[in-house]
Scaffold this active site. Structure first.
Site, PDB file in Angstrom:
ATOM      1  CG  HIS A 269     -10.948  -8.035   5.497  1.00  0.00           C
ATOM      2  ND1 HIS A 269     -10.474  -8.843   6.546  1.00  0.00           N
ATOM      3  CD2 HIS A 269     -10.311  -8.193   4.133  1.00  0.00           C
ATOM      4  CE1 HIS A 269      -9.504  -9.475   5.604  1.00  0.00           C
ATOM      5  NE2 HIS A 269      -9.464  -9.079   4.652  1.00  0.00           N
TER       6      HIS A 269
ATOM      7  CD  GLU B 254      -1.603  -2.278   1.468  1.00  0.00           C
ATOM      8  OE1 GLU B 254      -2.410  -3.464   0.784  1.00  0.00           O
ATOM      9  OE2 GLU B 254      -0.648  -2.591   1.989  1.00  0.00           O
TER      10      GLU B 254
END
Length: 337
Positions: A129, A60
């Site tokens: 998540h 990321e």
């Protein structure tokens, strides 16, 4: 006008933007050939080639850092962080680099990047998540933060974000991705509720960043919400019969303070709803602003309805979410005070 899910609307926004401007590039983990874990980029690589829509390594920080360099070079990256929970390795790049470039360069450079992130719960994804980290970005000068609540807004706001010269965090509520959600049910239902939020133009259009939308006019109490919680707030007003004015903030930074103040000044009461945790959530900022600007018009304390101050509870996901019953109790509390 076509009827689109939010996934289709987001994809259409990127398609339209890539077709209009060859400097727009899309990349992230699995967004190329696979079309993204939620299929938001499906078909874009086949249409525009693997130099404009491509896969990135599982990094990321590398994704956002590369996007910042591309933006400084003159491109307009629209990148995907697969889940908002994964953005933490890139937080330094976002807050120390992307958000600062305009100021550090005295306006010589801007950073026209969009960082798309699926946010919130609703897919039984558990603790890693399902997070709602919007407050971590609204604290940072130089970033803009958008949270759409429906397909029409998702497309128009995403096109506006891609065309904006500054870095934008674009948070997409996962619970709204795959179809209609009327706020009363845990799962999406068909057809779209009477609020008719699924009609989306197929071509180019924009929605101004920083402008809220009143989803329901009312005179008794103002409800401030964004993302999935807009639908929950609308459901709560229907179930309770309380004449609430429901404001969809859409943009958290910049914030449409004028619309908020005008509404609370008229109603004299305010309820704030969001999915993130209570402590240090964005709702605290909203409460402070309402107190500062509407203190003498308030007839009752501002009430917050939020997620719990706990790690995200996989087994109790639907209890964690503010639902119509919890919002309804908050509306009643505000009215009885």
């Amino acid at each position: 006008m076509a009827r689109m899910t939010m996934i289709e609307a987001v994809r259409s926004a990127m398609d339209v933007s890539m077709g209009r401007d060859e400097d727009v590039v899309v990349f992230g983990e699995d967004v190329g050939y696979f079309g993204g874990v939620f299929r938001c980029t499906q078909g874009l690589q086949a249409k525009y080639g693997n130099t404009r829509c491509f896969d990135a390594p599982i990094s990321e920080s590398g994704i956002v850092g590369s996007a910042i360099g591309m933006a400084a070079y003159g491109l307009k990256p629209c990148v995907e962080i697969q889940f908002a929970d994964y953005m933490y390795p890139a937080y330094d790049q976002l807050t120390q680099e992307a958000a600062r470039i305009r100021y550090r360069s005295n306006g010589d450079f801007t950073c026209p990047i969009v960082v798309r992130m699926p946010t919130g719960g609703g897919i039984f994804g558990g603790q890693t998540h399902s997070q709602s980290p919007e407050a971590l970005f609204t604290h940072v000068c130089g970033l803009k933060v958008i949270v759409p609540s429906n397909p029409y807004d998702a497309k128009g706001l995403l096109i506006s974000a891609i065309e904006d010269p500054d870095p934008i965090i674009f948070l997409e509520p996962k619970r709204l991705y795959n179809g209609p959600f009327d706020g009363h049910h845990e799962r999406p239902v068909t057809p779209w509720s009477k609020h008719e939020l699924g009609e989306v133009p197929e071509g180019h259009y924009t929605i101004p960043i920083g402008k809220a939308e009143i989803r329901r006019n009312g005179s008794a109490v103002t409800v401030l919400a964004y993302g999935t919680m807009v639908h929950v707030a609308l459901a709560a007003t229907e179930e309770t019969g309380i004449d609430a004015e429901v404001i969809d903030l859409r943009s958290l930074l910049p914030l449409d303070l004028e619309t908020i103040v005008d509404s609370v000044t008229r109603t004299g009461r305010c309820v704030v709803v969001h999915e993130a945790t209570l402590t240090s959530g964005f709702g605290g900022e909203l409460v402070a602003l309402v107190q500062e600007h509407c203190f003498y018009q308030l007839e009752a304390p501002v009430v917050r309805v939020t997620g719990w101050d706990t790690p995200y509870p996989h087994a109790q996901e639907w209890d964690y979410f503010p639902g119509p019953a919890r919002v309804g109790r908050a509306l009643a509390e505000a009215m009885e005070a």
